[in-house]
Structure formats: structure tokens, C-alpha cells
Design an enzyme around this catalytic site. Structure first.
Site, PDB file in Angstrom:
ATOM      1  N   SER A  22     -88.681 -27.064  -2.901  1.00 38.25           N
ATOM      2  CA  SER A  22     -87.483 -26.651  -2.146  1.00 38.25           C
ATOM      3  C   SER A  22     -86.796 -27.859  -1.518  1.00 38.25           C
ATOM      4  CB  SER A  22     -87.851 -25.636  -1.058  1.00 38.25           C
ATOM      5  OG  SER A  22     -88.923 -26.106  -0.261  1.00 38.25           O
ATOM      6  N   ASN A 109     -96.273 -21.853   7.055  1.00 40.21           N
ATOM      7  CA  ASN A 109     -95.664 -20.513   7.096  1.00 40.21           C
ATOM      8  C   ASN A 109     -94.988 -20.231   8.435  1.00 40.21           C
ATOM      9  OD1 ASN A 109     -96.764 -20.399   4.602  1.00 40.21           O
ATOM     10  ND2 ASN A 109     -98.347 -18.877   5.077  1.00 40.21           N
ATOM     11  N   HIS A 155     -51.425   3.444   1.763  1.00 41.96           N
ATOM     12  CA  HIS A 155     -51.445   3.549   0.288  1.00 41.96           C
ATOM     13  C   HIS A 155     -50.548   2.490  -0.358  1.00 41.96           C
ATOM     14  CE1 HIS A 155     -53.144   7.626   1.022  1.00 41.96           C
ATOM     15  NE2 HIS A 155     -52.241   7.647   1.987  1.00 41.96           N
ATOM     16  N   SER A 276     -48.304 -24.735 -10.318  1.00 44.48           N
ATOM     17  CA  SER A 276     -48.846 -24.378 -11.627  1.00 44.48           C
ATOM     18  C   SER A 276     -48.697 -25.603 -12.522  1.00 44.48           C
ATOM     19  CB  SER A 276     -48.064 -23.201 -12.193  1.00 44.48           C
ATOM     20  OG  SER A 276     -48.159 -23.207 -13.594  1.00 44.48           O
ATOM     21  N   LYS A 282     -43.496 -22.283  -9.799  1.00 45.40           N
ATOM     22  CA  LYS A 282     -44.526 -21.541  -9.076  1.00 45.40           C
ATOM     23  C   LYS A 282     -45.131 -22.268  -7.885  1.00 45.40           C
ATOM     24  CE  LYS A 282     -47.034 -18.581 -10.800  1.00 45.40           C
ATOM     25  NZ  LYS A 282     -47.931 -17.723 -11.534  1.00 45.40           N
ATOM     26  N   ASN A 284     -48.459 -21.272  -5.861  1.00 48.26           N
ATOM     27  CA  ASN A 284     -49.535 -20.271  -5.875  1.00 48.26           C
ATOM     28  C   ASN A 284     -50.354 -20.272  -4.590  1.00 48.26           C
ATOM     29  OD1 ASN A 284     -48.834 -19.490  -8.479  1.00 48.26           O
ATOM     30  ND2 ASN A 284     -50.157 -21.054  -9.409  1.00 48.26           N
ATOM     31  N   GLU A 289     -56.437 -16.837  -2.496  1.00 48.72           N
ATOM     32  CA  GLU A 289     -57.180 -16.254  -3.625  1.00 48.72           C
ATOM     33  C   GLU A 289     -58.646 -16.674  -3.611  1.00 48.72           C
ATOM     34  OE1 GLU A 289     -54.662 -16.303  -7.461  1.00 48.72           O
ATOM     35  OE2 GLU A 289     -53.689 -17.689  -6.086  1.00 48.72           O
ATOM     36  N   TYR A 316     -96.840 -13.856   4.248  1.00 49.48           N
ATOM     37  CA  TYR A 316     -95.998 -14.852   3.580  1.00 49.48           C
ATOM     38  C   TYR A 316     -96.181 -14.791   2.067  1.00 49.48           C
ATOM     39  CZ  TYR A 316     -93.817 -19.102   1.998  1.00 49.48           C
ATOM     40  OH  TYR A 316     -92.991 -19.975   1.329  1.00 49.48           O
ATOM     41  N   GLN A 321     -89.035 -18.413   0.046  1.00 52.91           N
ATOM     42  CA  GLN A 321     -88.327 -19.689  -0.049  1.00 52.91           C
ATOM     43  C   GLN A 321     -86.896 -19.505  -0.561  1.00 52.91           C
ATOM     44  OE1 GLN A 321     -90.544 -23.257  -1.407  1.00 52.91           O
ATOM     45  NE2 GLN A 321     -89.155 -23.255  -3.135  1.00 52.91           N
ATOM     46  N   LYS A 324     -83.330 -19.807   1.627  1.00 48.80           N
ATOM     47  CA  LYS A 324     -82.583 -20.956   2.129  1.00 48.80           C
ATOM     48  C   LYS A 324     -81.266 -21.209   1.418  1.00 48.80           C
ATOM     49  CE  LYS A 324     -86.729 -22.625   3.795  1.00 48.80           C
ATOM     50  NZ  LYS A 324     -87.303 -21.475   3.066  1.00 48.80           N
TER      51      LYS A 324
HETATM   52  N1  ARG Z   1     -91.057 -24.331   1.187  1.00 52.02           N
HETATM   53  C1  ARG Z   1     -91.684 -23.148   1.719  1.00 52.02           C
HETATM   54  C2  ARG Z   1     -90.613 -22.113   2.067  1.00 52.02           C
HETATM   55  O1  ARG Z   1     -89.498 -22.475   2.125  1.00 52.02           O
HETATM   56  C3  ARG Z   1     -92.440 -23.504   2.939  1.00 52.02           C
HETATM   57  C4  ARG Z   1     -93.669 -22.686   3.186  1.00 52.02           C
HETATM   58  C5  ARG Z   1     -94.660 -22.953   2.149  1.00 52.02           C
HETATM   59  N2  ARG Z   1     -95.867 -22.271   2.398  1.00 52.02           N
HETATM   60  C6  ARG Z   1     -96.771 -22.111   1.471  1.00 52.02           C
HETATM   61  N3  ARG Z   1     -97.826 -21.464   1.782  1.00 52.02           N
HETATM   62  N4  ARG Z   1     -96.574 -22.571   0.257  1.00 52.02           N
HETATM   63  O2  ARG Z   1     -90.901 -20.970   2.251  1.00 52.02           O
END
Ligand code: ARG
Length: 455
Positions: A22, A109, A155, A276, A282, A284, A289, A316, A321, A324
Site C-alpha cells: 500500500s 491494525n 419539470h 472547441s 464554441k 464550452n 461538466e 482486521y 487496505q 485508502k
Molecule cells: N497496509 C495495511 C492497511 O492499510 C496496514 C495494516 C496491515 N496489517 C496486517 N496485519 N497486514 O490496512
């Protein structure tokens, strides 16, 4: 081999590293992660779980890591899985073995739950500031155009005359509800999860209140299993963001319609419109939009998270993950939209003559004629029927209600007197002098209230 693969004999496959890391997106949490870690270290020292000098070494090291990251000198290695591991590893390089003590009584976690909550709280405050900015623009335009009338629609058919300021303040109300919804969401994001450990709590004498106070959390989580797997606050953010973006999208749609040659109620400033590449005439409304289009993205993130969560057993799971990218993208999209719309609104030039022209069409005063008859004693239904017949006849004569003679009115009811010849859009608007109505006095009162709310 990375530091937590203790029982494994092999490194993770490269595809697995890329699939599961991540770090490419959660590096954004670094400031919150470090802030949380510093408080955690101080709490460990306060509880005699590490020494004061160890806590100090950790804090100094963490601050140095933060500077490295903010100055762009930090190399993100995907095999470190996430920002939490990356920071801990760099801390180790800087301060040595003591870095290994930071994770006492903590799991990634509860750590990631904390970081995400810290991020969400800030994000909510940011959006609330952005909403105020947009509301300011609406108030500014409403004040500048306080005497402008246009047809109100139902309407998408011309219905009754309204003040442009009234129309703009309708959006003020929508964004005010969004502001309040975000405020409400803040309360449930404002819960400190650290101390929940991996899932069961921590086997140490922790001072969770200290951590909550230092990080300015109003509440402390009450169930460790829930705390590490709860992402309701992310979903609430996305839900508030979806509604707010829906309001932006409605405003966008009106600006697209109003800037069309058919309506011509508004002209976009050159700096907020696009040409355009093929049709030179034009101009726009691309910003509007895109605001409308990006709404789909935010709804998508909301559906994505609801779906990701629906089958998760406690506690967990790595699925979490996925929160995010949804949260970050929704936040960036909403914040950027609110900002560009606030700016664009300020540059709009409304076209009162074209609005007046539209008011002259579409029998927009028909309800006023019916109201007139009601005030002379007819029931509304009778008045409605008579006015309906009058309108049909007027259409067949290619005339307008304002151009009929008294005799023509009286063909439909003897109740019509001279004063019917005075009906006008201005009088129609003035007559809606009820709380929430479009009469000038009412709208100026609402404008004053709106001013107070945002100042
Ligand atoms: N990168 C993980 C997340 O965003 C962090 C927690 C990871 N925990 C684990 N037991 N692998 O959720």
C-alpha cells in the site's frame, strides 16, 4: 528479507509485493503515522514500558524521518509493504535497535486505524472550509444580483417567477446541510483506537486516555475487535462526500443548461471555459461538466467500500487496505471541485435581459391569475379551471396574459377587475412574502442569515 518475515523461508514474490503493497498510496499518511508514534512512545515511557531516554531517541528519530519524507528524500521500497513498516525500518537505520521498541503494545491494525482516523478528521475540517468558500461565492452572487428575476422551473418547464438570489440561496441551503453532515461524521471519526492491538487489546498497562488527550480525540474505542475492523467512519465520509458532490453536480447541470445558447442566462468567464478544437464559435462549460462527471467517481468509491466491507468477518482483514485509495481520491476530488466551483461562480456573468425575455414566455403568471380569483372568493380548483381555459384561449390568439384586455379577462369570469391588468413578474415575486418564499424582503433576510452562518 524484510523484518517481519521471521517464520518464512522465502521472500514474497515480486507480483505479490506489488499486489499487496500500500506504500504507493499510503505514504500520504506519514505525518499522521509519525504523530501517533511519537505519542505512543511518550505513553510507553510514562507507563515505564520503555525508558525516558529511549522514548526521546524514538521521538527525535521519528522527527528526522518526517523531515526526510517531507523533503522528498525518502526512498519508498515496495517490499516494505506500507508506510508503517517503511517508517519503522528507516527509524531503525537512524536510531538502531531501540527502534524495535516502538511497536511495543501496538499492532499495525490499531496503528492504521489511528492514522486513517487522523487523516479523516483533517479531511473533514478541510472540506468544511471548502464548503464555506463555495457558500461565500453563492452569497456574493446573490447579493450582486439581488434585483434579478428569472423563471423558476418545475419539470424544466417555466413555472413561476423567482429571484435569482433565491435560486442561488437554494444551493446555500444544500451545502449547509452538507456542512452539518460532515460535522456529524466528525463525531464518529473522533475515536482513538490505539491500545486495541492486533484484535484483542494489549497485554500491557497502557494509558489510553493519555494518548487520546495528546491526539485530541474526544472518545476512546470500547471494543478492540470492532476498533481494528471498523471503517464506518470512512464510509460516512464517502457518503457525506457523495451527497455534497451530488449538490455540486446539480449546480453544474444548471450552469451547463444556463450557459447554452437556448437559455443564455449566464456567460462563463473565459478563464473558466474551454474552446472547441474544431468549432471556433464554441465556449464550452467543461468545468461544470467535469464536476458533474466526477460525481460518479465519488459514488463509485462509496459503493466500493460498502461492498468491500459487507462480507468481512471480525476482525482486521487485509481487504480493509482498500479504504485508502477510495478515501484519498474522494477527498481530493471533492476538495478540488468545491474550490474550482467557488472560483468559477464568482466569475459568472448573469444575463438579466435574457431572463426577462424568458419570463415573458411560457404563461408564467398563470398561477398569479388563479391566485387573483381565489382572493376574489373562488375556490382554488375553480380558479385553476378558469385560468386553464383562459390560457388555452390566449394561446390560440397568440397573445400573452399581460397583453389581454379587461374585456377578454371578463369573458372567463366577472370577478376580474381593473387590477388584473397589473399582474407582472415583479408583483408575482413580491406576493410570495412568506418565510422561505421568493419575495425580496424574505430573500434579503435569508441573505443576512447566510452571511452570519459563514462569518
Ligand atoms: N497496509 C495495511 C492497511 O492499510 C496496514 C495494516 C496491515 N496489517 C496486517 N496485519 N497486514 O490496512
Amino acid at each position: 528479507m524484510n523484518q517481519i518475515r521471521g517464520r518464512f523461508q522465502k521472500d514474497a514474490a515480486e507480483t505479490v509485493i506489488n499486489y499487496t503493497s500500500s506504500l504507493p498510496f499510503d505514504w500520504r499518511l506519514y505525518h499522521f503515522d509519525i504523530r501517533g508514534s511519537i505519542v505512543h512512545a511518550r505513553m510507553l515511557a510514562k507507563q515505564n514500558l520503555i525508558s525516558t531516554s529511549e522514548a526521546q531517541a524514538l521521538e527525535e528519530g521519528l522527527k528526522k524521518v518526517e523531515v526526510e519524507i517531507s523533503e522528498g528524500r525518502f526512498v519508498l521500497k515496495p517490499e516494505l509493504e506500507d508506510i508503517h513498516m517503511a517508517i519503522e525500518q528507516r527509524l531503525g537505520e537512524m536510531v538502531g535497535v531501540v527502534a524495535g521498541k516502538l511497536h511495543t503494545a501496538r499492532s499495525r491494525n490499531d496503528q492504521v486505524a489511528l492514522d486513517t482516523r487522523l487523516f479523516t478528521r483533517d479531511a473533514i475540517r478541510q472540506i468544511q472550509t471548502d464548503i464555506r468558500k463555495l457558500q461565500f461565492s453563492l452569497i456574493k452572487q446573490a447579493t450582486t444580483n439581488i434585483n434579478t428575476l428569472l423563471p423558476g422551473y418545475t419539470h424544466l418547464q417555466p413555472a413561476q417567477p423567482v429571484l435569482l438570489a433565491h435560486h442561488l440561496l437554494a444551493y446555500f441551503e444544500m451545502f449547509e446541510r452538507d456542512y452539518a453532515r460532515f460535522e456529524d461524521a466528525y463525531q464518529r471519526a473522533d475515536v482513538m483506537p490505539l491500545g486495541s492491538g492486533a484484535l484483542a487489546g494489549a497485554a500491557y498497562d497502557l494509558d489510553r486516555e493519555f494518548v487520546a488527550n495528546e491526539l485530541e480525540f474526544a472518545h476512546i474505542s470500547q471494543n478492540s475487535l470492532d476498533a481494528v475492523s471498523d471503517r464506518d467512519f470512512v464510509i460516512e465520509y464517502l457518503s457525506c462526500a457523495s451527497q455534497c458532490m451530488m449538490h455540486i453536480s446539480r449546480l453544474a447541470e444548471e450552469l451547463v443548461l444556463w450557459s447554452s445558447a437556448e437559455f443564455a442566462f449566464v456567460e462563463m468567464d473565459d478563464s473558466y471555459a474551454t474552446p472547441s478544437s474544431i468549432m471556433p464559435q464554441k465556449k464550452n462549460p467543461d468545468v461544470a461538466e467535469l464536476g458533474r462527471g466526477k460525481t460518479g467517481r465519488i459514488y463509485g468509491h462509496l459503493m466500493g467500500m460498502l461492498t468491500a466491507m459487507k462480507g468481512l468477518p471480525l476482525s482486521y482483514n487485509r481487504d480493509l487496505q482498500e479504504d485508502k485509495e477510495a478515501l484519498f481520491d474522494a477527498h481530493d476530488t471533492l476538495s478540488a471541485s468545491l474550490n474550482v466551483f467557488s472560483e468559477m461562480l464568482l466569475t459568472l456573468s448573469f444575463k438579466p435581459q435574457n431572463m426577462a425575455r424568458a419570463l415573458a414566455q411560457g404563461f408564467i403568471l398563470a398561477t398569479d391569475v388563479a391566485d387573483y380569483l381565489v382572493k376574489k372568493g373562488l375556490s382554488f380548483r375553480e380558479a385553476h379551471a378558469i385560468t386553464g381555459r383562459l390560457v388555452t384561449k390566449t394561446i390560440s390568439k397568440s397573445k400573452t396574459l399581460e397583453s389581454l384586455t379587461l374585456a377578454e379577462y371578463q369573458e372567463f369570469s366577472p370577478l376580474f377587475g381593473d387590477d388584473i391588468l397589473q399582474i407582472s413578474a415583479i408583483r408575482s415575486v413580491a406576493s410570495k412574502d412568506v418565510l422561505g418564499g421568493t419575495a425580496y424582503q424574505q430573500v434579503t433576510k435569508q441573505l443576512e442569515k447566510a452571511h452570519k452562518i459563514i462569518s
